[in-house]
Design an enzyme around this catalytic site. Structure first.
Site, PDB file in Angstrom:
ATOM      1  N   SER A   1     128.512 -29.742 100.262  1.00 27.12           N
ATOM      2  CA  SER A   1     129.724 -30.181 100.951  1.00 27.12           C
ATOM      3  C   SER A   1     130.701 -29.026 101.147  1.00 27.12           C
ATOM      4  CB  SER A   1     130.405 -31.274 100.143  1.00 27.12           C
ATOM      5  OG  SER A   1     131.560 -31.712 100.823  1.00 27.12           O
TER       6      SER A   1
ATOM      7  N   LYS B   1     131.435 -32.255 105.040  1.00 30.57           N
ATOM      8  CA  LYS B   1     132.724 -31.820 104.502  1.00 30.57           C
ATOM      9  C   LYS B   1     133.367 -33.052 103.879  1.00 30.57           C
ATOM     10  CE  LYS B   1     136.279 -29.107 104.126  1.00 30.57           C
ATOM     11  NZ  LYS B   1     136.161 -28.007 103.190  1.00 30.57           N
ATOM     12  N   SER B   2     134.109 -32.900 102.796  1.00 29.85           N
ATOM     13  CA  SER B   2     134.738 -34.058 102.159  1.00 29.85           C
ATOM     14  C   SER B   2     135.722 -34.727 103.108  1.00 29.85           C
ATOM     15  CB  SER B   2     135.484 -33.624 100.902  1.00 29.85           C
ATOM     16  OG  SER B   2     134.661 -33.804  99.781  1.00 29.85           O
TER      17      SER B   2
ATOM     18  N   ASN C   1     137.454 -19.894  97.057  1.00 38.18           N
ATOM     19  CA  ASN C   1     138.025 -20.580  98.206  1.00 38.18           C
ATOM     20  C   ASN C   1     139.073 -21.573  97.749  1.00 38.18           C
ATOM     21  OD1 ASN C   1     137.418 -23.616  98.894  1.00 38.18           O
ATOM     22  ND2 ASN C   1     135.622 -22.861  97.779  1.00 38.18           N
TER      23      ASN C   1
ATOM     24  N   GLY D   1     141.457 -26.541 100.721  1.00 40.37           N
ATOM     25  CA  GLY D   1     142.428 -27.625 100.677  1.00 40.37           C
ATOM     26  C   GLY D   1     141.964 -28.880 101.401  1.00 40.37           C
TER      27      GLY D   1
ATOM     28  N   CYS E   1     136.909 -31.310  93.346  1.00 35.07           N
ATOM     29  CA  CYS E   1     137.574 -30.198  94.028  1.00 35.07           C
ATOM     30  C   CYS E   1     138.692 -29.679  93.115  1.00 35.07           C
ATOM     31  CB  CYS E   1     138.166 -30.653  95.357  1.00 35.07           C
ATOM     32  SG  CYS E   1     139.147 -29.362  96.147  1.00 35.07           S
TER      33      CYS E   1
ATOM     34  N   ILE F   1     127.163 -28.264  89.974  1.00 31.95           N
ATOM     35  CA  ILE F   1     128.589 -28.368  89.710  1.00 31.95           C
ATOM     36  C   ILE F   1     129.384 -28.079  90.987  1.00 31.95           C
ATOM     37  CG2 ILE F   1     128.497 -27.741  87.282  1.00 31.95           C
ATOM     38  CD1 ILE F   1     128.976 -24.808  88.090  1.00 31.95           C
TER      39      ILE F   1
END
Lengths: 259, 301
Positions: B22, B46-47, B70, B73, B127, B188
């Site tokens: 992701s 992507k989330s 990274n 955000g 995240c 992870i």
């Protein structure tokens, strides 16, 4: 990886190119060896980072030509000789080396990478240049390009209208086979159509929002193609495969937006 | 495609066990398709959240000698927008929709939005650089169990919980996800990290802190997968520094039934999927094993 950390450089000189465009020069051997069409990420600490095309080199110095478009580019415009800026790159795939007489078609600040291209190759092959801008004051690098034709949207210099309106006539009276273009996407889309019709070869430098510069984040995707890593320069065959070119770009969140 | 790397996990048949992680290239459906074209056996989006988000201020990515940091955000166009663009598109391999939210209700709503266009759900509980979401909620086992169980009851699709390494309780959290009904866990996510420019004395990332990915975190992922394999019975998807066949094999031996590749698409190329798949196939053939037999072999003396 380690090369993708900004190198802090001192600004060596700055130059006003037009009311909205400035050039800065930095000592940076890595980008000074770049292929025309490649870009770097410029970092202003506490402000942010922007992708900027390399617009020329001199020895181990690189030049970047920047249009004021937002907060970060406005900060870069404030820089003076002696100020510090971060640079990482060069990134992406640049223009091919021209094999014979070729045409350069540039619009607005998109001419920046074409200036470096011209600087690199104009002694080896004949390069004819057509340049357009919004106004006479925004026409860039006229002294270097010595353009065959210029156009302005407001008619303040040269052809009154878009450069692509005079491109066809120009091509009809010559036997060029290759066009290199950079500028607003509607202009490049028109150049692409003209090349298709006339059976010419083309390389175009695409612009999308870029956040990482290394092919990771997906911000710059055009039809799944990573503009930052596998572009920004693409050829006509590549453009043939895109459904979004000339139509859609993406916002920072990834939503589609009209070009 | 190497046929001996074809596998079935979470009830899905994968051409190979290598999924696009992701947050990498999967910002648009076209990006997902490119990864499959390059050999990925499946992809994770992507989330996606309930609202469109532009993400953190730049710089968003910075390289260090051992990987990348990274702090994107969680930029995304919103789950509905993404689902709309994805619907009717054939990506060519199973698609996991990654979703992030602040509470179980939001997760359930997101699950309902993405389920019609996905083959599985990945819960971003990990995240490390966004407020109120990701690892902010993914380090509380009780909350994780609640979220997972709400999501599981909102969809028929397999549900995976992506775990953070930024805790000393990863196995407890994995168990909580399992108790909530998760079909598997993913381990992870990035490791909380930051870097400072020594000349300007300023943190480089716009968000100041971010997450480290790439080869630096591979041994951390190996241990997390190894520990989870001991403590859980659901399948584990290993992720962290997979860039070569060897790094992939190591995670499989630790206990991973499938893998994800993220940073490898920058350090190698998109072709990293095909290269790792081919190397894995060769290894399996040489060892005279089935892929499924290799999973967790490091636990047996």
């Amino acid at each position: 990886m380690g090369n993708d950390k900004p190198r802090i450089r001192e600004v060596n000189l700055t130059r006003e190119e037009s009311p909205s465009v400035r050039t800065i020069r930095l000592y940076d051997p890595r980008t000074s060896n770049a292929t025309p069409g490649q870009f770097a990420m410029l970092w202003v600490p506490d402000s942010g980072e922007v992708p900027i095309a390399i617009s020329g080199t001199q020895g181990e110095y690189s030049e970047f030509t920047i249009k004021r478009r937002g907060e970060i580019t406005a900060e870069i415009h404030e820089l003076e000789a002696g100020d510090k800026i971060g640079v990482r790159g060069p990134y992406g795939v640049g223009f091919s080396r021209p094999e014979g007489p070729s045409v350069i078609v540039g619009g607005g600040y998109g001419v920046a990478p074409l200036r470096y291209f011209h600087q690199r190759h104009s002694r080896d092959v004949s390069l004819e240049t057509l340049v357009g801008a919004a106004t006479a004051a925004e026409l860039l690098f006229v002294d270097q390009f010595n353009p065959q034709i210029v156009s302005t949207d407001d008619g303040s210099k040269g052809h009154h209208g878009f450069i692509t309106e005079v491109l066809e006539d120009f091509l009809a009276q010559s036997d060029f086979e290759m066009i290199y273009t950079a500028g607003p996407e509607p202009m490049m889309a028109k150049v692409y159509q003209i090349c298709k019709t006339r059976g010419l070869k083309l390389e175009a430098s695409l612009e999308r929002i870029m956040k990482c510069g290394v092919g990771l984040c997906g911000s710059c995707l055009i039809d799944g193609f990573r503009v930052c890593k596998d572009g920004p320069v693409v050829d006509l065959d590549r453009l043939d495969g895109f459904s979004e070119f000339g139509r859609w770009t993406r916002t920072s969140s990834g939503k589609k937006e009209r070009v | 495609m190497a046929s001996n790397t074809t596998t079935e996990v979470f009830g899905l048949r994968l051409e190979n066990p290598l999924l696009l992680a992701s947050g990498v290239v999967g910002t648009t459906p076209g990006g997902l398709k490119s990864a499959v074209g390059a050999g990925a056996g499946g992809v994770v989006t992507k989330s996606l959240g309930l609202e469109a988000r532009e993400g953190h201020s730049s710089p968003n990515v910075v390289g260090v000698d051992c990987g990348y940091l990274n702090a994107m955000g969680l930029p995304n166009p919103g789950a509905e927008y993404f689902a709309d663009e994805l619907s009717g598109m054939d990506v060519g391999a199973p698609v996991f929709a990654s979703i992030f939210a602040e509470d179980p209700d939001q997760f359930a709503r997101l699950t309902e939005i993405v389920s019609p266009v996905a083959d599985g759900i990945e819960l971003n509980l990990s995240c490390p650089h966004a407020e109120k979401v990701g690892s902010a909620i993914g380090t509380d086992p009780e909350l994780v169990e609640k979220i997972v169980s709400r999501v599981v009851s909102s969809t028929d699709l397999p549900v995976l919980a992506k775990l953070t390494p930024n805790t000393d309780r990863i196995v407890d959290i994995g168990r909580a996800a399992e108790s909530g009904g998760a079909d598997g866990v993913v381990a992870i996510n990035t490791v909380a990290a930051m870097t400072i420019d020594i000349k300007t004395r300023r943190p480089i990332l716009g968000n100041v802190t971010g997450g480290l990915s790439g080869r630096a975190i591979h041994p951390i992922a190996v241990k997390a997968v190894y520990d989870l394999y001991e403590g859980l019975s659901v399948p584990i998807v290993g992720v962290g520094g997979v860039e070569t066949p060897e790094t992939a094999i190591e995670l499989i031996l630790a206990g991973a039934s499938a893998l994800q590749i993220g940073t490898g698409v920058a350090t190698r190329e998109l072709s990293v999927f095909r290269e790792v798949d081919e190397g894995l196939a060769e290894f399996i053939a040489e060892e005279g094993l089935e892929l499924e037999e290799m999973v967790g072999l490091a636990h047996h003396k």
